[in-house]
Scaffold this active site. Structure first.
Site, mmCIF file in Angstrom:
data_model
loop_
_atom_site.group_PDB
_atom_site.id
_atom_site.type_symbol
_atom_site.label_atom_id
_atom_site.label_comp_id
_atom_site.label_asym_id
_atom_site.label_seq_id
_atom_site.Cartn_x
_atom_site.Cartn_y
_atom_site.Cartn_z
ATOM 1 N N THR A 13 0.862 -1.197 0.000
ATOM 2 C CA THR A 13 0.000 0.000 0.000
ATOM 3 C C THR A 13 0.890 1.235 0.000
ATOM 4 O O THR A 13 1.094 1.879 1.025
ATOM 5 C CB THR A 13 -0.925 -0.034 1.241
ATOM 6 O OG1 THR A 13 -1.602 -1.301 1.251
ATOM 7 C CG2 THR A 13 -1.947 1.084 1.198
ATOM 8 N N GLY A 14 1.447 1.537 -1.171
ATOM 9 C CA GLY A 14 2.219 2.760 -1.336
ATOM 10 C C GLY A 14 1.380 3.750 -2.127
ATOM 11 O O GLY A 14 0.165 3.857 -1.929
ATOM 12 N N ALA A 15 2.033 4.480 -3.053
ATOM 13 C CA ALA A 15 1.328 5.498 -3.826
ATOM 14 C C ALA A 15 0.244 4.859 -4.709
ATOM 15 O O ALA A 15 -0.933 5.251 -4.663
ATOM 16 C CB ALA A 15 2.332 6.271 -4.677
ATOM 17 N N ASN A 107 5.160 -0.932 -13.438
ATOM 18 C CA ASN A 107 5.827 -0.619 -14.694
ATOM 19 C C ASN A 107 6.802 -1.726 -15.066
ATOM 20 O O ASN A 107 7.206 -2.528 -14.220
ATOM 21 C CB ASN A 107 6.620 0.683 -14.546
ATOM 22 C CG ASN A 107 5.722 1.917 -14.599
ATOM 23 O OD1 ASN A 107 4.761 1.963 -15.378
ATOM 24 N ND2 ASN A 107 6.028 2.911 -13.786
ATOM 25 N N LYS A 196 4.130 1.497 -22.476
ATOM 26 C CA LYS A 196 4.351 2.271 -21.242
ATOM 27 C C LYS A 196 5.827 2.613 -21.073
ATOM 28 O O LYS A 196 6.175 3.670 -20.545
ATOM 29 C CB LYS A 196 3.811 1.480 -20.048
ATOM 30 C CG LYS A 196 3.836 2.220 -18.726
ATOM 31 C CD LYS A 196 2.749 3.269 -18.646
ATOM 32 C CE LYS A 196 3.023 4.366 -17.639
ATOM 33 N NZ LYS A 196 3.211 3.971 -16.284
ATOM 34 N N ASN A 200 8.538 5.573 -19.443
ATOM 35 C CA ASN A 200 9.359 5.291 -18.254
ATOM 36 C C ASN A 200 10.858 5.237 -18.556
ATOM 37 O O ASN A 200 11.668 5.648 -17.719
ATOM 38 C CB ASN A 200 8.912 3.988 -17.582
ATOM 39 C CG ASN A 200 7.525 4.111 -16.991
ATOM 40 O OD1 ASN A 200 6.609 3.422 -17.388
ATOM 41 N ND2 ASN A 200 7.359 5.022 -16.048
ATOM 42 N N ASN A 204 12.082 8.176 -16.125
ATOM 43 C CA ASN A 204 12.482 7.610 -14.831
ATOM 44 C C ASN A 204 13.992 7.699 -14.660
ATOM 45 O O ASN A 204 14.498 8.196 -13.659
ATOM 46 C CB ASN A 204 12.031 6.144 -14.708
ATOM 47 C CG ASN A 204 10.540 6.010 -14.489
ATOM 48 O OD1 ASN A 204 9.757 6.794 -15.008
ATOM 49 N ND2 ASN A 204 10.134 5.022 -13.726
ATOM 50 N N SER A 266 8.568 7.893 -10.119
ATOM 51 C CA SER A 266 8.710 7.080 -8.905
ATOM 52 C C SER A 266 10.153 6.595 -8.702
ATOM 53 O O SER A 266 10.584 6.383 -7.573
ATOM 54 C CB SER A 266 7.729 5.910 -8.923
ATOM 55 O OG SER A 266 7.956 5.108 -10.053
#
Ligand SMILES: NC(=O)C1=CN([C@@H]2O[C@H](COP(=O)(O)OP(=O)(O)OC[C@H]3O[C@@H](n4cnc5c(N)ncnc54)[C@H](OP(=O)(O)O)[C@@H]3O)[C@@H](O)[C@H]2O)C=CC1
Ligand SMILES: CC(C)(CO)C(=O)C(=O)O
Length: 324
Positions: A13-15, A107, A196, A200, A204, A266
């Site tokens: 349970t993060g972002a 991702n 995607k 990223n 990222n 992230s």
């Protein structure tokens, strides 16, 4: 399985896990959240999302520090980083109801292939690509800056044929729709994962290497050129592997990023917090797949090598100094 109102478990349970789990709980679903470092705070104050799209959403939630206390869940949303998947596999198996759907909201490429052999064969495994800007602001508090869609695809499991796979993916998308989240059922998960990566791979990694968020990256002429070149390489890698991305897709993502609020990907948060970077899923695996298809991606390879150095430096800082 309870088809009318499935029970949902969030593993990590993060972002991402916190945002989608809380939106589903707000919509009336029974959602159970597995936490680690933020358990005490969430147990006490619940979860809060400060959203530029949905306003502030705050609720007391069913929080757990130990997966063995969770009830069997029909859908498991995995919101941990890909670097934790192997260690999470036994927990996922414990919380899964028979015939459960495990959805990796992550991702990267190859993440389902890596987890599949670690899960029981009766579980369905799906991937979810999240087009959203969220980060953890404080324990149990998530900041949602923009976007929100999650696109789903089936990877593997007991579904007998293409129709039953598609029905499961559509049932997953329907859960998100019920929570007011845009969601599409994709027919080709591998293609969706390559698509995607077009975002990223450049943003990222460059955010970590250049210590820059999207606005400065999109302002400077050299970083803009580098982003475009990296995007073009990902499109080339995808094509070599048999996935023709829609024409103009990279240009579309570049234009979307110009309109986004300033955003730290992230991976930058992981770097700052001295956590492992998701390099295997976002760089090593696509590079390896492209190379196996006869396609070298030199700029992406150089970015990966620089990030791997940074990641090793971080890991060695966490270890005792070698004795002479
Ligand atoms: N943030 C974003 O905007 C986007 C992220 N993504 C992808 O989504 C995935 C998740 O990212 P994000 O939500 O940002 O990551 P976060 O770091 O915010 O969340 C990961 C969560 O997993 C928890 N976790 C890890 N291991 C365990 C464990 N063994 N037991 C219990 N909890 C555990 C962490 O707990 P702890 O607090 O203890 O570390 C943390 O709460 C990544 O693959 C990322 O690339 C995709 C699109 C956008
Ligand atoms: C591309 C973006 C910012 C939103 O679509 C994202 O999903 C990510 O950080 O991985």
């Amino acid at each position: 399985m309870n088809t009318s109102s499935p029970r949902i478990g969030v593993i990590g349970t993060g972002a991402i896990g916190g945002f989608y789990g809380l939106m589903l709980a707000r919509a009336g679903f029974e959602v159970h959240f597995l936490l680690r470092s933020e358990f005490d705070a969430v147990q006490l104050n619940g979860l809060r999302v400060d959203s530029a799209v949905h306003g502030t959403v705050q609720m007391q939630v069913r929080a757990y520090a130990d997966a063995t206390d969770m009830p069997p869940c029909d859908w498991l949303l995995v919101g941990a980083k890909t670097t934790s998947n192997a260690e999470l596999a036994p927990l996922i198996a414990k919380v899964a109801a028979p015939d459960a759907k495990v959805l990796l909201l992550q991702n990267g490429l190859g993440v389902e292939d890596q987890l599949r052999p670690l899960l029981p064969a009766n579980l369905h495994l799906l991937g979810g690509l999240c087009f959203i800007c969220v980060n953890r602001e404080a324990p149990g508090v998530i900041r949602h800056q923009s976007l929100g869609a999650v696109n789903l695809g089936y990877h593997s499991g007991p579904a007998a044929d293409e129709d039953s796979r598609q029905q499961i993916v559509e049932a997953g998308a329907a859960l998100f729709h019920a929570a007011g989240i845009d969601s599409q059922a994709m027919t080709n998960l591998a293609q969706a994962r390559w698509q995607k990566l077009v975002w990223n791979v450049p943003y990222n990694g460059l955010s970590v290497l250049l210590k820059a968020s999207t606005t400065p990256l999109m302002t400077d002429a050299d970083s803009r050129a580098l982003i475009q070149a990296l995007m073009a390489e990902v499109v080339q890698g995808a094509r070599a592997c048999g996935y023709a991305l829609p024409p103009g897709y990279a240009e579309h993502l570049f234009a979307v990023t110009e309109k986004m609020p300033d955003y730290w990907p992230s991976m930058y948060h992981d770097f700052i917090q001295q956590r492992p970077l998701e390099l295997a899923a976002i760089y090593a695996e696509p590079l390896a797949q492209a190379r196996a298809a006869g396609c070298e991606l030199p700029k992406m390879q150089a970015l990966y090598q620089a990030l791997a150095f940074i990641d090793r430096q971080t890991a060695s800082r966490g270890k005792p100094a070698p004795t002479m």
